[in-house]
Design a protein around this motif. Structure first.
Motif, PDB file in Angstrom:
ATOM      1  N   UNK A 252       0.847  -1.198   0.000  1.00  0.00           N
ATOM      2  CA  UNK A 252       0.000   0.000   0.000  1.00  0.00           C
ATOM      3  C   UNK A 252       0.879   1.243   0.000  1.00  0.00           C
ATOM      4  N   UNK A 253       0.472   2.230  -0.762  1.00  0.00           N
ATOM      5  CA  UNK A 253       1.139   3.545  -0.754  1.00  0.00           C
ATOM      6  C   UNK A 253       0.963   4.182   0.619  1.00  0.00           C
ATOM      7  N   UNK A 254       2.074   4.454   1.285  1.00  0.00           N
ATOM      8  CA  UNK A 254       2.036   5.069   2.614  1.00  0.00           C
ATOM      9  C   UNK A 254       2.754   6.407   2.619  1.00  0.00           C
ATOM     10  N   UNK A 255       2.600   7.121   1.535  1.00  0.00           N
ATOM     11  CA  UNK A 255       3.280   8.397   1.391  1.00  0.00           C
ATOM     12  C   UNK A 255       4.526   8.247   0.545  1.00  0.00           C
ATOM     13  N   UNK A 256       5.029   9.370   0.064  1.00  0.00           N
ATOM     14  CA  UNK A 256       6.234   9.353  -0.765  1.00  0.00           C
ATOM     15  C   UNK A 256       7.380   8.704   0.010  1.00  0.00           C
ATOM     16  N   UNK A 257       8.012   7.679  -0.550  1.00  0.00           N
ATOM     17  CA  UNK A 257       9.050   6.957   0.192  1.00  0.00           C
ATOM     18  C   UNK A 257      10.347   7.741   0.306  1.00  0.00           C
ATOM     19  N   UNK A 258      11.179   7.355   1.265  1.00  0.00           N
ATOM     20  CA  UNK A 258      12.502   7.946   1.398  1.00  0.00           C
ATOM     21  C   UNK A 258      13.241   7.827   0.074  1.00  0.00           C
ATOM     22  N   UNK A 259      13.922   8.874  -0.303  1.00  0.00           N
ATOM     23  CA  UNK A 259      14.626   8.889  -1.573  1.00  0.00           C
ATOM     24  C   UNK A 259      13.865   9.557  -2.688  1.00  0.00           C
ATOM     25  N   UNK A 260      12.595   9.903  -2.450  1.00  0.00           N
ATOM     26  CA  UNK A 260      11.816  10.647  -3.435  1.00  0.00           C
ATOM     27  C   UNK A 260      12.363  12.067  -3.541  1.00  0.00           C
ATOM     28  N   UNK A 261      12.573  12.540  -4.765  1.00  0.00           N
ATOM     29  CA  UNK A 261      13.140  13.878  -4.973  1.00  0.00           C
ATOM     30  C   UNK A 261      12.435  14.570  -6.132  1.00  0.00           C
ATOM     31  N   UNK A 262      12.724  15.835  -6.301  1.00  0.00           N
ATOM     32  CA  UNK A 262      12.322  16.556  -7.500  1.00  0.00           C
ATOM     33  C   UNK A 262      13.330  16.212  -8.588  1.00  0.00           C
ATOM     34  N   UNK A 263      12.893  15.425  -9.572  1.00  0.00           N
ATOM     35  CA  UNK A 263      13.823  14.881 -10.555  1.00  0.00           C
ATOM     36  C   UNK A 263      14.169  15.828 -11.681  1.00  0.00           C
ATOM     37  N   UNK A 264      13.170  16.570 -12.171  1.00  0.00           N
ATOM     38  CA  UNK A 264      13.444  17.545 -13.224  1.00  0.00           C
ATOM     39  C   UNK A 264      12.307  18.552 -13.318  1.00  0.00           C
ATOM     40  N   UNK A 265      12.576  19.618 -14.046  1.00  0.00           N
ATOM     41  CA  UNK A 265      11.583  20.649 -14.342  1.00  0.00           C
ATOM     42  C   UNK A 265      11.363  20.691 -15.849  1.00  0.00           C
ATOM     43  N   UNK A 266      10.110  20.940 -16.255  1.00  0.00           N
ATOM     44  CA  UNK A 266       9.807  21.127 -17.678  1.00  0.00           C
ATOM     45  C   UNK A 266       9.042  22.436 -17.789  1.00  0.00           C
ATOM     46  N   UNK A 267       9.553  23.334 -18.623  1.00  0.00           N
ATOM     47  CA  UNK A 267       9.092  24.711 -18.678  1.00  0.00           C
ATOM     48  C   UNK A 267       8.502  25.070 -20.035  1.00  0.00           C
ATOM     49  N   UNK A 268       7.548  25.992 -20.014  1.00  0.00           N
ATOM     50  CA  UNK A 268       7.137  26.689 -21.221  1.00  0.00           C
ATOM     51  C   UNK A 268       8.078  27.882 -21.410  1.00  0.00           C
ATOM     52  N   UNK A 269       8.635  28.018 -22.606  1.00  0.00           N
ATOM     53  CA  UNK A 269       9.515  29.154 -22.897  1.00  0.00           C
ATOM     54  C   UNK A 269       9.050  29.834 -24.178  1.00  0.00           C
ATOM     55  N   UNK A 270       9.628  30.995 -24.454  1.00  0.00           N
ATOM     56  CA  UNK A 270       9.239  31.748 -25.641  1.00  0.00           C
ATOM     57  C   UNK A 270      10.162  31.499 -26.825  1.00  0.00           C
ATOM     58  N   UNK A 271      11.389  31.043 -26.556  1.00  0.00           N
ATOM     59  CA  UNK A 271      12.361  30.820 -27.627  1.00  0.00           C
ATOM     60  C   UNK A 271      13.311  29.702 -27.205  1.00  0.00           C
ATOM     61  N   UNK A 272      13.381  28.646 -28.002  1.00  0.00           N
ATOM     62  CA  UNK A 272      14.196  27.489 -27.623  1.00  0.00           C
ATOM     63  C   UNK A 272      15.684  27.805 -27.596  1.00  0.00           C
ATOM     64  N   UNK A 273      16.191  28.461 -28.644  1.00  0.00           N
ATOM     65  CA  UNK A 273      17.634  28.672 -28.728  1.00  0.00           C
ATOM     66  C   UNK A 273      18.133  29.665 -27.685  1.00  0.00           C
ATOM     67  N   UNK A 274      17.352  30.692 -27.414  1.00  0.00           N
ATOM     68  CA  UNK A 274      17.739  31.620 -26.346  1.00  0.00           C
ATOM     69  C   UNK A 274      17.781  30.889 -25.002  1.00  0.00           C
ATOM     70  N   UNK A 275      16.805  30.024 -24.778  1.00  0.00           N
ATOM     71  CA  UNK A 275      16.776  29.257 -23.531  1.00  0.00           C
ATOM     72  C   UNK A 275      17.961  28.309 -23.457  1.00  0.00           C
ATOM     73  N   UNK A 276      18.301  27.683 -24.581  1.00  0.00           N
ATOM     74  CA  UNK A 276      19.446  26.768 -24.594  1.00  0.00           C
ATOM     75  C   UNK A 276      20.741  27.503 -24.268  1.00  0.00           C
ATOM     76  N   UNK A 277      20.925  28.685 -24.813  1.00  0.00           N
ATOM     77  CA  UNK A 277      22.123  29.468 -24.505  1.00  0.00           C
ATOM     78  C   UNK A 277      22.195  29.789 -23.021  1.00  0.00           C
ATOM     79  N   UNK A 278      21.057  30.145 -22.449  1.00  0.00           N
ATOM     80  CA  UNK A 278      21.013  30.471 -21.020  1.00  0.00           C
ATOM     81  C   UNK A 278      21.386  29.271 -20.172  1.00  0.00           C
ATOM     82  N   UNK A 279      20.719  28.144 -20.386  1.00  0.00           N
ATOM     83  CA  UNK A 279      20.977  26.971 -19.544  1.00  0.00           C
ATOM     84  C   UNK A 279      22.348  26.359 -19.821  1.00  0.00           C
ATOM     85  N   UNK A 280      22.865  26.547 -21.020  1.00  0.00           N
ATOM     86  CA  UNK A 280      24.230  26.120 -21.304  1.00  0.00           C
ATOM     87  C   UNK A 280      25.219  26.925 -20.474  1.00  0.00           C
ATOM     88  N   UNK A 281      24.968  28.219 -20.328  1.00  0.00           N
ATOM     89  CA  UNK A 281      25.834  29.060 -19.497  1.00  0.00           C
ATOM     90  C   UNK A 281      25.813  28.615 -18.045  1.00  0.00           C
TER      91      UNK A 281
END
Length: 283
Positions: free
Chosen positions: A161-190
């Motif tokens: 039975x699910x008894x709450x999020x188990x030990x070791x549960x984390x925020x694995x990733x974020x997925x965002x809406x952006x206005x421009x892919x290449x500008x965002x890529x340059x930012x996150x690359x930096x």
């Protein structure tokens, strides 16, 4: 904890969400997501898994207004469970409680279930497959979209039975809406992230240390989509953790050289990506 979320990696740790109805949001994150209350104030509740570190923080500003469509911001945040069996138990839990899901997929690198919280914030709950089985490409890691094996996951959970999020549960990733892919890529690359997959000029996925992705971003709300108003419900910011102060300083200098501004508030450091998504930078 996942080896891709510690050591020399740069990764996400927390998301802060502005909500219209704080009590309703807290109940969802407790009963459906299995989080616990770490700290509580009249208009702010910090949720945790391990009793130490925040994973989702909910705030209720006085001047909040409902979310508008086709804006930049949160597409979904992704909760990484330790095992496939845990994912099966989570599926059993929401099925028994009758909570709706958006869908589920096998991405090759992971199996993922998608849902929305009561205020329409996107959530992915997933378990990684063994990385020895990931298909590596010249760019990074190949991800696919195939049907999820719901039956196999539920059978794996068995009578547990699910008894709450188990030990070791984390925020694995974020997925965002952006206005421009290449500008965002340059930012996150930096900031130190590398492109691991590009999806038909619609979405990019970036990571550190060979992970399938720590951050994804897409233009599905429209190229050139505007940011939401400051008082809008939805994501306020997410947190990126750096391995040490020297690495953080190096990446901050990279951003400054590109003209990005650092924001200091209450002895904490923030910046905004090109689509005005707010990011807290910590060590």
């Amino acid at each position: 904890m996942s080896k891709y979320h510690k050591g020399s990696k740069i990764f996400v740790t927390e998301v802060v969400i502005k909500v219209m109805d704080l009590n309703r949001a807290v109940e969802f994150y407790k009963s459906i997501m299995g989080f616990k209350v770490l700290r509580k104030k009249e208009k702010k509740v910090v949720m945790t898994v391990d009793g130490i570190n925040p994973i989702v923080t909910l705030i209720r500003p006085d001047d909040i207004v409902p979310k508008e469509h086709r804006r930049t911001g949160l597409y979904h945040f992704a909760i990484l469970l330790p095992t496939r069996k845990d994912l099966g138990k989570f599926i059993k839990n929401i099925r028994e409680k009758g909570y709706p899901i958006v869908g589920g997929s096998n991405h090759g690198v992971s199996e993922a279930l998608y849902l929305q919280d009561p205020e329409d914030n996107g959530i992915e709950v997933y378990a990684d497959t063994p990385d020895r089985n990931w298909e590596r490409t010249l760019i990074g890691v190949k991800m696919i979209t195939e049907p999820m094996d719901y039956r196999g996951l539920i059978e794996l959970a068995g009578d547990d039975v699910w008894q709450g999020a188990p030990d070791g549960t984390i925020l694995g990733h974020m997925h965002l809406h952006v206005s421009n892919l290449d500008e965002s890529l340059n930012f996150y690359s930096a900031l130190g992230f590398k492109l691991v997959q590009a999806m038909m000029d619609q979405a990019y996925f970036v990571s550190t240390g060979g992970y399938h992705h720590h951050i994804g971003f897409n233009i599905w709300n429209g190229k050139g989509a505007p940011p939401p108003p400051e008082d809008s419900a939805g994501m306020k910011y997410f947190t990126l953790k750096f391995p040490d102060e020297d690495t953080r300083k190096e990446k901050i200098n990279n951003l400054k050289e590109q003209g990005y501004v650092m924001i200091e508030k209450n002895n904490k450091l923030f910046t905004r990506d090109p689509s005005k998504n707010l990011i807290k930078l910590i060590v």
